[in-house]
Scaffold this active site. Sequence first.
Site, PDB file in Angstrom:
ATOM      1  N   HIS A 247      38.311  22.818  85.399  1.00 37.19           N
ATOM      2  CA  HIS A 247      37.469  23.110  84.239  1.00 37.19           C
ATOM      3  C   HIS A 247      38.260  23.174  82.944  1.00 37.19           C
ATOM      4  CE1 HIS A 247      34.194  25.137  86.970  1.00 37.19           C
ATOM      5  NE2 HIS A 247      34.444  23.893  87.316  1.00 37.19           N
ATOM      6  N   HIS A 568      67.625  30.260  51.209  1.00 33.18           N
ATOM      7  CA  HIS A 568      68.310  29.400  52.178  1.00 33.18           C
ATOM      8  C   HIS A 568      67.371  28.882  53.267  1.00 33.18           C
ATOM      9  CE1 HIS A 568      72.493  31.332  51.143  1.00 33.18           C
ATOM     10  NE2 HIS A 568      71.886  30.793  50.101  1.00 33.18           N
TER      11      HIS A 568
END
Length: 647
Positions: A247, A568
């Site tokens: 399913h 950074h």
Amino acid sequence: FRIKLLSRKMFKLMPTCVILLFSIASLPSTNAAYNVVSFGAKLDGQSDSTLPFLRAWMAACNSVAPAMVYVPRGTFLIKNAIFSGPCKNRILFQIQGTLVAPWDYRSLGNSGFWILFQKVSRLTVSGGGTVDGRGAGFWACRRTGSNCPYGTRSITFLWCNNIVVSGLTSIKSQLSHFAVARCNNLRIQNVRIIAPSNSPNTDGIIVQDSTGVTISRSIIRTGDDCIAIGPNTKNVWIERIGCGPGHGISIGSLGNSLNENGVQNVTVTNSVFTKTDNGVRIKSWARASNSYATNINFRNLIMRNVANPILIDQTYCPNNQCPHQTKMADQRVVSWAVMLPIALAALLWNANAATYNVITFGAKPDGRADSTRPFLQAWAAACGSAQAATISVPRGRYLLGNAVFRGPCKNRITFQISGTLVAPADYRALGNTGYWILFIQVNRITVVGGSLDAKGAGFWACRRSGSNCPVGARSITFNWANDVVVSGLTSINSQLSHLVINSCNNVRVSNVRLIAPDQSPNTDGIHVQGSTGVTITGSSIKTGDDCISIGPGTKNLWMERITCGPGHGVSIGSLGKVLNEAGVQNVTLTNSVFSGSDNGLRIKSWARPSNGFVTNILYQNIVMKNVENPIIIDQNYCPNNQGCPGQ
């Protein structure tokens, strides 16, 4: 140092010896081995070996050294078996043979489990063995509508932590093959799960009430969901799954009751669905509920002959005994019925909370008088309150020295900041503690609004001059805290990092602004380390170092809608500086923008021997504007070029 790369092209370039290293290194070394045959187990598949298995487990569980329970080749008949912890050290359950359930399905009774691991930590269940639930008789009973027992799940993990399941095959389970409930940090990999397509309720893997679950490289062919994810599940990573028949992969059903925890931070990626009824599915009842599904990511999925590739069903009712379901024109009523309890709960929370105003305890909003003691006194009162409490910081400027807000507390606390907290003008006043504001061993804490001004300029100048400076202070730190929310906070000019999350679980940071000049040294925006289940969203970070840095031991980190720059970038590492180091896994950064930053996305590691690692990292939908290094992976990290290891 090992990095698992998701890139298929790069993976093909990796030497075979490195790939072998991954699989070998994932198994714990053991000093004590307990062969179930030595405890009386029979390899004939007919003699009941339950008691010998339990005796072998007890010996391994009580071993001070790491231990192995060894199941050799052969067929072993096992009835209901509970392997309980806690144990004294880590255990490897090595299965080379086949475990079979009794032919008479009724002999397993109504316990709901066949093999159960409960309250166990640091367990690896591995090997090329098989678990055979012999479920055909039970399925036949269910189809006839006879008076059948409840049925059993083949393998269940309950209240477990740090679990690995690898290489097993599970066939013909009466109900679900694997069930994971109330667990943390569990990894299932390289398993095969097989049951006929018409076998009822034979889900492959069910996960509920759990955090930090990874399921990868597995084949699941069942009569129900390949993977089902239930309420109160967080930080699930699913990849390289072959699903079908079955399913599909389902979230829910959710919302069956009013007070139900939701599902958040689920990724399903690089998987194939073949001849399944559904592909990816979210299903919820049309009832009033405060449950939810959020941060769900389905990507890179292939559907082959799938009836319903994508299905979101908000009127789920499997047996047609349903709650009142509105017409399409009335869908807003359903939505408001779901949302209203949340709003009411928030109003009731604030209405019933005890409030402690820091001014009542003597704090001065002039920015000159030291208000540290009044803040701590307000905290002590709130922490000792039997009911939910709010600490109120009105508008104004409040001078704070080092402040430690310590738990555990009796109930949840909201730290409502409308003013600005300022550090002493003399940076040396914060000393060498490493922190300015510290929350330690606190659970269910919410910090909302306001500003922090650490006045870091003097400290940065000292650092640049090379003088004898103190170690510096992080502005706000959470150590060993759980269920933390930080929302709407602004932090400026921190001496070091603005916000640190260390050894925490379930932390949500949203709508924060972190600001420091681009030349201010080591002023990371947010640093996360040793923590599980951290979400960072909707935030702006402008710093002199990493916008977000991610250290060893970080798992299940979700970042989205971040604006970064200057700074950074977003960095994983540095890692691998020592031999024994925890890795970083399950990190997602999405829908974010980098502007004028030195780096964008970075992974940095030392060129030293280390068992650290980086795995399941997903960067997607990232915009780079004037970024010097948009993507950089540095495995020879040595920032000062002093004492660098051999590369």
